[in-house]
Design a protein around this motif. Structure first.
Motif, PDB file in Angstrom:
ATOM      1  N   ILE A 235     -55.561 -12.062 -44.725  1.00 52.35           N
ATOM      2  CA  ILE A 235     -54.126 -11.763 -44.654  1.00 52.35           C
ATOM      3  C   ILE A 235     -53.502 -11.777 -46.043  1.00 52.35           C
ATOM      4  O   ILE A 235     -52.715 -10.900 -46.401  1.00 52.35           O
ATOM      5  N   PHE A 236     -53.868 -12.769 -46.860  1.00 50.58           N
ATOM      6  CA  PHE A 236     -53.328 -12.861 -48.215  1.00 50.58           C
ATOM      7  C   PHE A 236     -53.705 -11.626 -49.040  1.00 50.58           C
ATOM      8  O   PHE A 236     -52.857 -11.042 -49.717  1.00 50.58           O
ATOM      9  N   ASN A 237     -54.960 -11.211 -48.999  1.00 50.11           N
ATOM     10  CA  ASN A 237     -55.396 -10.031 -49.753  1.00 50.11           C
ATOM     11  C   ASN A 237     -54.687  -8.770 -49.283  1.00 50.11           C
ATOM     12  O   ASN A 237     -54.317  -7.911 -50.089  1.00 50.11           O
ATOM     13  N   PHE A 238     -54.492  -8.656 -47.973  1.00 53.17           N
ATOM     14  CA  PHE A 238     -53.773  -7.499 -47.424  1.00 53.17           C
ATOM     15  C   PHE A 238     -52.326  -7.509 -47.894  1.00 53.17           C
ATOM     16  O   PHE A 238     -51.802  -6.491 -48.348  1.00 53.17           O
ATOM     17  N   ALA A 239     -51.677  -8.663 -47.826  1.00 52.77           N
ATOM     18  CA  ALA A 239     -50.281  -8.783 -48.277  1.00 52.77           C
ATOM     19  C   ALA A 239     -50.163  -8.437 -49.755  1.00 52.77           C
ATOM     20  O   ALA A 239     -49.234  -7.731 -50.168  1.00 52.77           O
ATOM     21  N   ARG A 240     -51.088  -8.920 -50.547  1.00 50.01           N
ATOM     22  CA  ARG A 240     -51.059  -8.646 -51.989  1.00 50.01           C
ATOM     23  C   ARG A 240     -51.209  -7.156 -52.262  1.00 50.01           C
ATOM     24  O   ARG A 240     -50.488  -6.591 -53.087  1.00 50.01           O
ATOM     25  N   SER A 241     -52.119  -6.485 -51.557  1.00 50.68           N
ATOM     26  CA  SER A 241     -52.301  -5.046 -51.771  1.00 50.68           C
ATOM     27  C   SER A 241     -51.071  -4.260 -51.327  1.00 50.68           C
ATOM     28  O   SER A 241     -50.695  -3.277 -51.966  1.00 50.68           O
ATOM     29  N   LEU A 242     -50.433  -4.700 -50.231  1.00 50.07           N
ATOM     30  CA  LEU A 242     -49.223  -4.017 -49.775  1.00 50.07           C
ATOM     31  C   LEU A 242     -48.087  -4.194 -50.777  1.00 50.07           C
ATOM     32  O   LEU A 242     -47.362  -3.247 -51.065  1.00 50.07           O
ATOM     33  N   LYS A 243     -47.934  -5.390 -51.304  1.00 45.01           N
ATOM     34  CA  LYS A 243     -46.869  -5.632 -52.285  1.00 45.01           C
ATOM     35  C   LYS A 243     -47.095  -4.809 -53.543  1.00 45.01           C
ATOM     36  O   LYS A 243     -46.151  -4.280 -54.112  1.00 45.01           O
ATOM     37  N   LYS A 244     -48.347  -4.690 -53.974  1.00 46.36           N
ATOM     38  CA  LYS A 244     -48.656  -3.886 -55.156  1.00 46.36           C
ATOM     39  C   LYS A 244     -48.293  -2.427 -54.937  1.00 46.36           C
ATOM     40  O   LYS A 244     -47.893  -1.729 -55.865  1.00 46.36           O
ATOM     41  N   SER A 245     -48.447  -1.956 -53.708  1.00 45.68           N
ATOM     42  CA  SER A 245     -48.142  -0.553 -53.406  1.00 45.68           C
ATOM     43  C   SER A 245     -46.672  -0.347 -53.038  1.00 45.68           C
ATOM     44  O   SER A 245     -46.261   0.763 -52.737  1.00 45.68           O
ATOM     45  N   GLY A 246     -45.892  -1.434 -53.039  1.00 41.39           N
ATOM     46  CA  GLY A 246     -44.458  -1.316 -52.786  1.00 41.39           C
ATOM     47  C   GLY A 246     -44.064  -1.387 -51.323  1.00 41.39           C
ATOM     48  O   GLY A 246     -42.920  -1.102 -50.983  1.00 41.39           O
ATOM     49  N   ASN A 247     -44.983  -1.766 -50.448  1.00 43.02           N
ATOM     50  CA  ASN A 247     -44.666  -1.885 -49.029  1.00 43.02           C
ATOM     51  C   ASN A 247     -44.179  -3.295 -48.715  1.00 43.02           C
ATOM     52  O   ASN A 247     -44.792  -4.272 -49.128  1.00 43.02           O
ATOM     53  N   LYS A 248     -43.102  -3.378 -47.959  1.00 42.16           N
ATOM     54  CA  LYS A 248     -42.597  -4.670 -47.499  1.00 42.16           C
ATOM     55  C   LYS A 248     -43.528  -5.177 -46.400  1.00 42.16           C
ATOM     56  O   LYS A 248     -43.969  -4.410 -45.545  1.00 42.16           O
ATOM     57  N   PHE A 249     -43.803  -6.491 -46.414  1.00 42.77           N
ATOM     58  CA  PHE A 249     -44.762  -7.073 -45.484  1.00 42.77           C
ATOM     59  C   PHE A 249     -44.241  -8.416 -44.994  1.00 42.77           C
ATOM     60  O   PHE A 249     -43.655  -9.179 -45.764  1.00 42.77           O
ATOM     61  N   GLY A 250     -44.464  -8.706 -43.725  1.00 40.60           N
ATOM     62  CA  GLY A 250     -44.078  -9.996 -43.179  1.00 40.60           C
ATOM     63  C   GLY A 250     -44.862 -10.318 -41.923  1.00 40.60           C
ATOM     64  O   GLY A 250     -45.622  -9.494 -41.412  1.00 40.60           O
ATOM     65  N   ILE A 251     -44.659 -11.544 -41.457  1.00 36.79           N
ATOM     66  CA  ILE A 251     -45.303 -12.016 -40.223  1.00 36.79           C
ATOM     67  C   ILE A 251     -44.216 -12.390 -39.234  1.00 36.79           C
ATOM     68  O   ILE A 251     -43.239 -13.043 -39.583  1.00 36.79           O
ATOM     69  N   TRP A 252     -44.431 -11.975 -37.985  1.00 38.73           N
ATOM     70  CA  TRP A 252     -43.440 -12.121 -36.922  1.00 38.73           C
ATOM     71  C   TRP A 252     -44.075 -12.869 -35.753  1.00 38.73           C
ATOM     72  O   TRP A 252     -45.255 -12.682 -35.458  1.00 38.73           O
ATOM     73  N   LYS A 253     -43.303 -13.695 -35.105  1.00 40.97           N
ATOM     74  CA  LYS A 253     -43.700 -14.384 -33.867  1.00 40.97           C
ATOM     75  C   LYS A 253     -44.894 -15.330 -34.020  1.00 40.97           C
ATOM     76  O   LYS A 253     -45.654 -15.522 -33.077  1.00 40.97           O
ATOM     77  N   ALA A 254     -45.057 -15.918 -35.179  1.00 39.75           N
ATOM     78  CA  ALA A 254     -46.173 -16.859 -35.344  1.00 39.75           C
ATOM     79  C   ALA A 254     -45.917 -18.108 -34.509  1.00 39.75           C
ATOM     80  O   ALA A 254     -44.813 -18.662 -34.528  1.00 39.75           O
ATOM     81  N   GLN A 255     -46.919 -18.532 -33.771  1.00 34.82           N
ATOM     82  CA  GLN A 255     -46.817 -19.768 -33.004  1.00 34.82           C
ATOM     83  C   GLN A 255     -46.690 -20.939 -33.986  1.00 34.82           C
ATOM     84  O   GLN A 255     -47.082 -20.835 -35.155  1.00 34.82           O
ATOM     85  N   ASP A 256     -46.160 -22.049 -33.517  1.00 39.23           N
ATOM     86  CA  ASP A 256     -45.891 -23.189 -34.400  1.00 39.23           C
ATOM     87  C   ASP A 256     -47.122 -23.649 -35.163  1.00 39.23           C
ATOM     88  O   ASP A 256     -47.035 -23.933 -36.358  1.00 39.23           O
ATOM     89  N   HIS A 257     -48.274 -23.726 -34.512  1.00 42.06           N
ATOM     90  CA  HIS A 257     -49.469 -24.217 -35.206  1.00 42.06           C
ATOM     91  C   HIS A 257     -49.964 -23.220 -36.261  1.00 42.06           C
ATOM     92  O   HIS A 257     -50.518 -23.622 -37.279  1.00 42.06           O
ATOM     93  N   ILE A 258     -49.722 -21.931 -36.057  1.00 41.26           N
ATOM     94  CA  ILE A 258     -50.080 -20.912 -37.057  1.00 41.26           C
ATOM     95  C   ILE A 258     -49.091 -20.983 -38.221  1.00 41.26           C
ATOM     96  O   ILE A 258     -49.481 -20.965 -39.393  1.00 41.26           O
ATOM     97  N   ARG A 259     -47.818 -21.082 -37.898  1.00 39.50           N
ATOM     98  CA  ARG A 259     -46.776 -21.195 -38.930  1.00 39.50           C
ATOM     99  C   ARG A 259     -47.043 -22.413 -39.819  1.00 39.50           C
ATOM    100  O   ARG A 259     -46.919 -22.345 -41.041  1.00 39.50           O
TER     101      ARG A 259
END
Length: 108
Positions: free
Chosen positions: A61-85
């Motif tokens: 997930i971190f590598n994917f987020a980093r590549s998206l940010k480098k390409s200028g795409n906004k990225f986020g995580i939605w609806k994460a359960q408490d233990h994942i958050r």
């Protein structure tokens, strides 16, 4: 693990269902590397059905987020359960990857 996508006019949603761990991280990495992203289009990962994430999954997930940010795409995580958050908070990844409760919050 299962990965599905849906595309609206304003954003793309990627759903990860099941476990993202050492046994599925390579599959997720392969799927992500073959994913065709539209430049500038926001992408949010829906973690509502993500049951577990290990350090191997966090790396994907971190590598994917980093590549998206480098390409200028906004990225986020939605609806994460408490233990994942909590895992994202403990690892400090929540400072790099926004974790939101609503699509509206993400798009702001």
């Amino acid at each position: 693990m299962q990965i599905t996508t849906s595309d609206s006019n304003d954003y793309i949603i990627i759903n990860i269902i099941g476990r993202l761990d050492s046994g599925t991280a390579e599959e997720a990495e392969h799927w992500i590397s073959s994913f065709s992203m539209q430049p500038g289009k926001p992408l949010i990962m829906d973690f509502a059905e993500l049951e577990y994430i290990s350090s191997a999954g966090l790396r994907v997930i971190f590598n994917f987020a980093r590549s998206l940010k480098k390409s200028g795409n906004k990225f986020g995580i939605w609806k994460a359960q408490d233990h994942i958050r909590e895992i994202f908070e403990i690892s400090g990844f929540d400072s790099f990857i926004p974790m939101v409760n609503t699509i509206e919050e993400f798009l702001e």
